[in-house]
Scaffold this motif. Structure first.
Motif, PDB file in Angstrom:
ATOM      1  N   PHE A 323     -34.581 -64.192 -28.941  1.00  0.00           N
ATOM      2  CA  PHE A 323     -35.077 -63.976 -30.309  1.00  0.00           C
ATOM      3  C   PHE A 323     -35.239 -65.267 -31.115  1.00  0.00           C
ATOM      4  N   HIS A 365     -25.112 -54.258 -35.367  1.00  0.00           N
ATOM      5  CA  HIS A 365     -26.304 -55.120 -35.421  1.00  0.00           C
ATOM      6  C   HIS A 365     -26.545 -55.770 -34.059  1.00  0.00           C
ATOM      7  N   LEU A 369     -29.601 -55.499 -31.209  1.00  0.00           N
ATOM      8  CA  LEU A 369     -30.298 -56.656 -30.612  1.00  0.00           C
ATOM      9  C   LEU A 369     -30.260 -56.578 -29.086  1.00  0.00           C
ATOM     10  N   ARG A 407     -40.238 -56.259 -33.207  1.00  0.00           N
ATOM     11  CA  ARG A 407     -39.055 -57.101 -33.403  1.00  0.00           C
ATOM     12  C   ARG A 407     -38.929 -57.653 -34.813  1.00  0.00           C
ATOM     13  N   VAL A 410     -35.620 -57.871 -36.908  1.00  0.00           N
ATOM     14  CA  VAL A 410     -34.588 -58.882 -36.618  1.00  0.00           C
ATOM     15  C   VAL A 410     -34.644 -59.995 -37.675  1.00  0.00           C
TER      16      VAL A 410
END
Ligand SMILES: Cc1cc2nc3c(=O)[nH]c(=O)nc-3n(C[C@H](O)[C@H](O)[C@H](O)COP(=O)(O)OP(=O)(O)OC[C@H]3O[C@@H](n4cnc5c(N)ncnc54)[C@H](O)[C@@H]3O)c2cc1C
Length: 445
Positions: A323, A365, A369, A407, A410
């Motif tokens: 990420f 969280h 992910l 995504r 994020v």
């Protein structure tokens, strides 16, 4: 801030590690007058190697809340005037196959930018009380003192010892603190490697087909090359690939592998990407040195807290750079940890209640992910099940499934808002429960 609290009311905290996570925890704990903290770093100085890092929108938010954003000026990083975009190209043909822009509501000052890792570190370090930093102190062992407050004794390589109420493991992906707190958890070498180098920006920009934009050039087998200016003078090349057959063997625990940089032969590096289109081959030809980084990763922890210990940054989530926001996650951890301790103290709860709240905020969280990584792995399996595909189809499939879709959350995540909402939820629940029998969880909080 009022007069310092008497020592008996102070919470003694040790932060292990002076990377983005440890420095951010130091900044945030420095705002709490009831915390007496020290930061221990094993290196002889707070320093950083490696080339660039992306400061994402969520990272900017944290830097602003911490006061460190003011230490980064426009000349320190690369961000086009029209805002940030990331291009995804087929690295074999140069064809553009996807583009990402920050969400439309992202203010320009929170658009992602690329910066030398050392500059981000310095920006954080400027906000830290240096008198509380101890360098050259490597934590080697932890033991519990067995008292009712669950104090911990820390042992350092040079013989120094310390006793603390709370230990914060900010010691990176190969965390000693995590090994002590969760001995059953393992990370291992993933078989993927990164090469990193920097060339002159003016030389790179002479190459036909290269533009000053963050670009992933995708090859087959999950290989990619990321190119981006770092500042006015320098241009970064970061690559990812499965380990070449010529790489040193190493066991599955990564015995011979290093997580953070060693020199590698330039010629081998260039040869490894010979399937790439001409602009990329020319660009790699400018490299005069290259460093190799071996990727380590591990499963998601079911908790980032155990009695008197909190894990933050890479120590808490061995995501191996996935990420491109690990520093942002580290800053979020720090902000939430300090906020949770402040809340616990302010509401008359023990510090353990603050640690529990931190865990409640961060563990889900990270689970989400890791869920994204599972989705990418599933997409890979689906592609493999389909049988042979052309290299171009393989590349397009991977970009669409693992890079450009689903995504955004994020990077727009607001850890401060999430903490506030969690506190409201917990307090609402304890008010509702106050007339009834206390439950185990409310008693703990
Ligand atoms: C290839 C790659 C690309 C990445 N790209 C990005 C990106 O673009 N954007 C982004 O936000 N993130 C990125 N990341 C992730 C980011 O680098 C990490 O998430 C971030 O550095 C984590 O910070 P940390 O403080 O938790 O750990 P670290 O930066 O690893 O710091 C840990 C510190 O602890 C010290 N330490 C370790 N053991 C001990 C001990 N026993 N005693 C005392 N001190 C100790 C170490 O010396 C070090 O200073 C990338 C990661 C990788 C691998």
């Amino acid at each position: 801030m009022g007069a310092p609290l008497p020592p008996s009311r102070q919470l003694k905290v040790a932060i292990i590690g002076g990377g983005p996570a440890g420095l951010a925890v130091a900044i945030e704990l420095g705002k709490l007058d009831f915390v007496d903290w020290k930061l221990y770093e094993k290196k002889p100085a707070i320093s950083e190697i490696g080339t660039g890092i992306t400061i994402q929108r969520n990272t900017w938010r944290m830097l602003e809340l911490m006061g460190a954003a003011r230490n980064l000026s426009a000349g320190d990083f690369f961000r086009p005037e029209s805002g940030h975009e990331t291009q995804h190209r087929n690295g074999r043909t140069g064809q553009l196959i996807g583009q990402q822009r920050p969400r439309a509501d992202t203010p320009l000052h929170r658009h992602p930018c690329r910066v030398y890792r050392a500059k981000l570190q310095q920006a954080l370090l400027k906000e830290v009380d240096h008198s509380r930093i101890r360098v050259g102190r490597k934590l080697v062992r932890v033991s519990r003192l067995g008292d009712e407050n669950e104090k911990l004794q820390l042992f350092f390589e040079d013989g120094f010892t310390d006793e603390v109420d709370i230990l914060v493991g900010a010691d990176g992906i190969r965390s000693v603190v995590r090994n002590f707190a969760f001995p059953e958890h393992r990370i291992k070498y993933t078989g993927a490697i990164a090469y990193r180098t920097v060339v002159r920006r003016d030389e790179a920009m002479k190459i036909n087909g290269l533009v000053p934009v963050a670009t992933f050039w995708h090859g087959t087998d999950g290989k990619w090359i990321y190119t981006c200016p770092l500042d006015e003078h320098d241009f970064e090349i970061t690559t990812r690939a499965k380990s070449p057959a010529t790489a040193p063997a190493g066991d599955e625990k990564g015995g011979e592998h290093v997580s953070w940089g060693r020199d590698a032969p330039v010629e081998g590096f260039v040869q490894f990407y010979r399937e790439m289109a001409s602009p990329i081959r020319q660009l790699l030809g400018l490299a005069t040195y290259v460093q190799r980084f071996d990727h380590f990763a591990g499963p998601c922890l079911r908790s980032v807290v155990t009695a008197s210990i909190a894990l933050v940054g890479d120590a808490s989530h061995p995501l191996s750079g996935a990420f491109g926001a690990g520093a942002g996650f580290a800053l979020e951890d720090a902000y939430v940890l300090a906020g949770a301790l402040r809340w616990a103290r302010g509401s008359g709860r023990p510090a353990s209640g603050g640690l529990d709240l931190f865990d409640k905020a961060r563990t889900p969280h990270y689970a989400a992910l890791f869920g994204l990584l599972d989705e990418s792995a599933q997409a890979e399996r689906e592609m493999a099940a389909r049988g042979p595909v052309t290299p171009d189809d393989e590349i397009r499939h991977r970009v669409e499934n693992s890079f450009t879709s689903g995504r955004d959350w994020v990077y727009v995540y607001e850890a401060d808002t999430a903490l506030k909402e969690l506190i409201e939820e917990v307090e609402g629940r304890s008010n509702t429960l106050s007339s009834a029998e206390p439950s185990a969880s409310s008693a703990k909080l």
